[in-house]
Structures are given as C-alpha cells and as structure tokens.
Design a protein around this motif. Structure first.
Motif, mmCIF file in Angstrom:
data_model
loop_
_atom_site.group_PDB
_atom_site.id
_atom_site.type_symbol
_atom_site.label_atom_id
_atom_site.label_comp_id
_atom_site.label_asym_id
_atom_site.label_seq_id
_atom_site.Cartn_x
_atom_site.Cartn_y
_atom_site.Cartn_z
ATOM 1 N N SER A 204 0.816 -1.220 0.000
ATOM 2 C CA SER A 204 0.000 0.000 0.000
ATOM 3 C C SER A 204 0.845 1.263 0.000
ATOM 4 O O SER A 204 0.300 2.367 -0.012
ATOM 5 N N GLY A 205 2.169 1.102 0.077
ATOM 6 C CA GLY A 205 3.032 2.267 0.090
ATOM 7 C C GLY A 205 3.194 2.911 1.446
ATOM 8 O O GLY A 205 3.498 4.109 1.533
ATOM 9 N N LEU A 206 3.016 2.125 2.505
ATOM 10 C CA LEU A 206 3.136 2.696 3.847
ATOM 11 C C LEU A 206 4.592 2.795 4.291
ATOM 12 O O LEU A 206 4.932 3.661 5.099
ATOM 13 N N TRP A 207 5.442 1.910 3.820
ATOM 14 C CA TRP A 207 6.848 1.942 4.212
ATOM 15 C C TRP A 207 7.692 2.744 3.234
ATOM 16 O O TRP A 207 8.648 3.398 3.628
ATOM 17 N N ALA B 24 -2.141 -1.315 -5.931
ATOM 18 C CA ALA B 24 -2.273 -0.756 -4.579
ATOM 19 C C ALA B 24 -3.717 -0.455 -4.167
ATOM 20 O O ALA B 24 -4.086 -0.705 -3.005
ATOM 21 N N PRO B 25 -4.588 0.056 -5.054
ATOM 22 C CA PRO B 25 -5.951 0.382 -4.617
ATOM 23 C C PRO B 25 -6.811 -0.800 -4.203
ATOM 24 O O PRO B 25 -7.915 -0.592 -3.694
ATOM 25 N N ILE B 26 -6.342 -2.032 -4.401
ATOM 26 C CA ILE B 26 -7.159 -3.167 -3.962
ATOM 27 C C ILE B 26 -7.066 -3.374 -2.456
ATOM 28 O O ILE B 26 -7.859 -4.133 -1.882
ATOM 29 N N TRP B 27 -6.117 -2.690 -1.800
ATOM 30 C CA TRP B 27 -5.937 -2.874 -0.358
ATOM 31 C C TRP B 27 -6.640 -1.767 0.417
ATOM 32 O O TRP B 27 -6.517 -0.597 0.071
ATOM 33 N N PRO B 28 -7.368 -2.093 1.495
ATOM 34 C CA PRO B 28 -8.001 -1.034 2.301
ATOM 35 C C PRO B 28 -6.994 -0.069 2.899
ATOM 36 O O PRO B 28 -7.301 1.118 3.089
#
Length: 254
Positions: free
Chosen positions: A188-191, A205-209
């Motif tokens: 998701s691009g958090l790290w 990425a948009p498939i993840w909440p």
C-alpha cells in the motif's frame, strides 16, 4: 438471546454494552505482552524511517507520520479481533457469551471500542514524536483530522480481523494475520512511497483497504490525494463486506 434482550430495560441494555467494553479494556491492560507490541511497533518504525533516516526533514516526517499512523491503526483491528475471536471460539467462550442474556451487538461493540482506543493511543504517540522530534509542521486542525481518521480507520481492519477469526483456529490466526498485515502495509506504500515501487505494484495498490486509509491520512496532514469521498466509500464497502461474510460464518459455524 434476542428475545430476552428485547424485553430488557434500556438502562440494562446500555449497562451490558458498558460492561462488555470494560471487560475488553481490562483484558488488554492485563496482557501487556499483547498490547505493547501493537502500540510500540509502529512508533519504533517511525523513529527509524521517519526521523533518523530522514535527517531532520520536517516535510518527510509529516509524510511518514500519516503512513505510519495508517500502519499503526491496522494492528488493533486485525489482531485485537482476529486473534481474540479465534481463541474464544476454541475455548468455548464465544458459545458461552451467546447463551448469556446480553445484547448480541455488545460483544462486537466492546471489541471495536477497545480497538478505537488503542488506535488513538498509537496515533497520539506518533504525533508526539512527529511534533517534538521531527518538528513536523502541523496545525491543530490537521492533528484533529488525523486522530479522527485513526479512530474510524481502524474499523475496516476490525471487520477483516473478525473474518479471519472465523476462518482459523486460535493458534493459526496470528501467523495468517501477520501474512496479511505486513505485505498489505508494504504493497500500500506505507513503508516506501508508491512512486518508488514497480508500476505493477502501483496499479494494484488500490485493492488494499490500507491504501485508501493512507490517502485519507495524508490528506488529513495536508497532502493532496484528491477527493476523499471515494476512499471513504471504498473503506465502508470493505467494512460492510467483511462483516457480512464474517456474520454468515459465525451463524453457520459458531
């Protein structure tokens, strides 16, 4: 149980909700080995990647604050629901609770309230680090918006944790949840910002909440991520969908 609670006075129904929430809070507080990693893990990551490796870049600290805030609020929902529900199904505690004359929603409401409280604690600690050490430029409104996103953003992950808790035995739940939690955060691009990742991962990425919650968190601290309503609706859809599937499984399999 529904017929019994239907005849209960409203004061007793409200008291049942309060008692269930109180029991969840006490259970968390009495198990620091479970609670402390959930609270400290995102803060340690934020210090390492959001503060130390960015060498005092306040804008980077503000960006990473949003990302690690999202990362931090995922855990109370996933593990607080998934692991505890799986263990309670194994031990027969869930069956006992169903037999008690209590509102059917009190069990879930108590766990959700505890998850929201833990998410707010995680968010508050991250904000303290970002403001005091990272010198992140944040207004009071942005701080309030981020905490609001943290509080509500935990709910889709509560629903996902609930679903996982209906699928597995108690001993298997932590392993599967970690296999969901950590890859989802990375993808998701958090790290790392998504623009640093391969194009195919950016498209998926948009498939993840967590992607949509991160967009709302970034917007809360002042970054332009476009319209917020689509992200809110998608998270609501995830929440309702996971809850619906989990409720069907609980009715069928207990």
């Amino acid at each position: 149980m529904n017929a019994m609670t239907a005849t209960m006075p409203r004061r007793r129904v409200f008291g049942a909700y309060l008692q269930e929430a109180r029991s969840e809070i006490l259970r968390y507080l009495r198990n620091p080995g479970f609670l402390l990693p959930i609270i400290l893990f995102p803060n340690v990551f934020f210090v390492m990647f959001g503060l130390v490796l960015n060498h005092g870049n306040s804008e980077a600290a503000r960006y990473m604050l949003a990302s690690y805030s999202t990362f931090g609020v995922m855990a109370p929902g996933l593990f607080g629901f998934g692991v505890s529900l799986a263990l309670e199904r194994d031990s027969g505690l869930l069956t006992l609770k169903r037999a008690l004359p209590m509102p059917p929603g009190a069990y879930l409401a108590g766990k959700m309230l505890m998850a929201v409280i833990v998410a707010l604690v995680v968010g508050a600690l991250l904000l303290m680090l970002a403001l005091s050490v990272g010198h992140a430029p944040l207004t009071g409104t942005q701080i309030a918006r981020l905490l609001w996103v943290d509080a509500l953003g935990v709910l889709p992950f509560c629903a996902l944790g609930l679903l996982v808790g209906t699928l597995l035995k108690g001993q298997g739940a932590p392993g599967l949840l970690n296999m969901i939690y950590l890859p989802m955060a990375f993808l998701s691009g958090l790290w790392f910002p998504l623009k640093m990742m391969p194009a195919v991962l950016q498209q998926l990425a948009p498939i993840w909440p967590s992607y949509h919650l991160n967009a709302l968190a970034l917007s809360a601290v002042g970054f332009d991520t476009g319209a917020g309503l689509p992200h809110v609706l998608i998270l609501l859809g995830f929440t309702v969908g996971f809850l619906w599937i989990a409720a069907r499984r609980l009715r069928r399999y207990g």
